[in-house]
Scaffold this motif. Structure first.
Motif, PDB file in Angstrom:
ATOM      1  N   LEU A   1     -18.399  12.672   0.173  1.00  0.00           N
ATOM      2  CA  LEU A   1     -17.229  13.389  -0.342  1.00  0.00           C
ATOM      3  C   LEU A   1     -16.708  14.415   0.650  1.00  0.00           C
ATOM      4  CD1 LEU A   1     -18.035  13.994  -4.103  1.00  0.00           C
ATOM      5  CD2 LEU A   1     -16.200  12.622  -3.146  1.00  0.00           C
ATOM      6  N   ALA A   2     -17.602  15.149   1.284  1.00  0.00           N
ATOM      7  CA  ALA A   2     -17.177  16.200   2.212  1.00  0.00           C
ATOM      8  C   ALA A   2     -16.353  15.626   3.357  1.00  0.00           C
ATOM      9  CB  ALA A   2     -18.393  16.944   2.754  1.00  0.00           C
ATOM     10  N   SER A   3     -16.636  14.398   3.749  1.00  0.00           N
ATOM     11  CA  SER A   3     -15.890  13.785   4.856  1.00  0.00           C
ATOM     12  C   SER A   3     -14.459  13.418   4.465  1.00  0.00           C
ATOM     13  CB  SER A   3     -16.618  12.543   5.364  1.00  0.00           C
ATOM     14  OG  SER A   3     -16.618  11.523   4.380  1.00  0.00           O
ATOM     15  N   LEU A   4     -14.177  13.348   3.167  1.00  0.00           N
ATOM     16  CA  LEU A   4     -12.827  12.992   2.708  1.00  0.00           C
ATOM     17  C   LEU A   4     -11.881  14.181   2.661  1.00  0.00           C
ATOM     18  CD1 LEU A   4     -13.684  10.588  -0.255  1.00  0.00           C
ATOM     19  CD2 LEU A   4     -13.020   9.967   2.076  1.00  0.00           C
ATOM     20  N   VAL A   5     -12.422  15.391   2.526  1.00  0.00           N
ATOM     21  CA  VAL A   5     -11.585  16.599   2.404  1.00  0.00           C
ATOM     22  C   VAL A   5     -10.725  16.761   3.646  1.00  0.00           C
ATOM     23  CG1 VAL A   5     -11.578  19.096   2.130  1.00  0.00           C
ATOM     24  CG2 VAL A   5     -13.225  17.712   0.860  1.00  0.00           C
ATOM     25  N   GLY A   6      -9.422  16.927   3.428  1.00  0.00           N
ATOM     26  CA  GLY A   6      -8.466  17.064   4.514  1.00  0.00           C
ATOM     27  C   GLY A   6      -7.873  15.753   4.996  1.00  0.00           C
ATOM     28  N   GLY A   7      -8.393  14.646   4.487  1.00  0.00           N
ATOM     29  CA  GLY A   7      -7.895  13.328   4.896  1.00  0.00           C
ATOM     30  C   GLY A   7      -6.875  12.763   3.920  1.00  0.00           C
ATOM     31  N   LYS A   8      -6.105  11.819   4.398  1.00  0.00           N
ATOM     32  CA  LYS A   8      -5.099  11.152   3.572  1.00  0.00           C
ATOM     33  C   LYS A   8      -5.711   9.904   2.934  1.00  0.00           C
ATOM     34  CE  LYS A   8      -1.561  12.709   6.726  1.00  0.00           C
ATOM     35  NZ  LYS A   8      -0.706  12.324   7.839  1.00  0.00           N
ATOM     36  N   LEU A   9      -5.322   9.655   1.688  1.00  0.00           N
ATOM     37  CA  LEU A   9      -5.781   8.473   0.964  1.00  0.00           C
ATOM     38  C   LEU A   9      -4.593   7.614   0.577  1.00  0.00           C
ATOM     39  CD1 LEU A   9      -8.510   9.957  -1.418  1.00  0.00           C
ATOM     40  CD2 LEU A   9      -8.828   8.881   0.808  1.00  0.00           C
ATOM     41  N   TYR A  10      -4.847   6.316   0.465  1.00  0.00           N
ATOM     42  CA  TYR A  10      -3.811   5.345   0.138  1.00  0.00           C
ATOM     43  C   TYR A  10      -4.319   4.404  -0.945  1.00  0.00           C
ATOM     44  CZ  TYR A  10      -2.067   6.976   4.604  1.00  0.00           C
ATOM     45  OH  TYR A  10      -1.614   7.769   5.623  1.00  0.00           O
ATOM     46  N   ALA A  11      -3.417   3.968  -1.838  1.00  0.00           N
ATOM     47  CA  ALA A  11      -3.769   3.025  -2.909  1.00  0.00           C
ATOM     48  C   ALA A  11      -3.348   1.635  -2.508  1.00  0.00           C
ATOM     49  CB  ALA A  11      -3.080   3.432  -4.212  1.00  0.00           C
TER      50      ALA A  11
ATOM     51  N   MET B   1       0.848  -1.166   0.000  1.00  0.00           N
ATOM     52  CA  MET B   1       0.000   0.000   0.000  1.00  0.00           C
ATOM     53  C   MET B   1       0.901   1.239   0.000  1.00  0.00           C
ATOM     54  SD  MET B   1      -3.352   0.446   2.360  1.00  0.00           S
ATOM     55  CE  MET B   1      -2.514   0.676   3.871  1.00  0.00           C
ATOM     56  N   ARG B   2       0.497   2.247  -0.772  1.00  0.00           N
ATOM     57  CA  ARG B   2       1.283   3.476  -0.775  1.00  0.00           C
ATOM     58  C   ARG B   2       0.355   4.688  -0.718  1.00  0.00           C
ATOM     59  NH1 ARG B   2       3.359   2.592  -6.739  1.00  0.00           N
ATOM     60  NH2 ARG B   2       1.534   3.334  -7.834  1.00  0.00           N
TER      61      ARG B   2
END
Length: 76
Positions: free
Chosen positions: A65-75, A1-2
């Motif tokens: 979508l609004a809950s994702l703003v400011g959060g980190k995502l990983y693939a 995961m990155r």
């Protein structure tokens, strides 16, 4: 995961994340998870400058979508 990057905004029903570095961005179609390892969507586009590209993520059903703003995502 990155790490994909930090979600900076939403646009047209997509979460837009700014990649941290010029490391190879995730492939289109890659599954994306949040910090709690919950699957939030898939990569649909990579665009912008080569040194810090943007990654567009289409959210899964039920993901706000609004809950994702400011959060980190990983693939995965």
């Amino acid at each position: 995961m990155r790490r994909v990057g930090l979600v900076v905004r939403t646009a047209g029903g997509l979460a837009i994340a700014r990649a941290d570095t010029a490391a190879e961005p995730p492939r289109i179609g890659s599954s994306v998870v949040d910090e709690s390892l919950s699957t939030v969507g898939r990569v649909v586009d990579v665009f912008g400058p080569i040194d810090h590209p943007y990654v567009a993520v289409t959210p899964n059903d039920g993901v706000g979508l609004a809950s994702l703003v400011g959060g980190k995502l990983y693939a995965r």
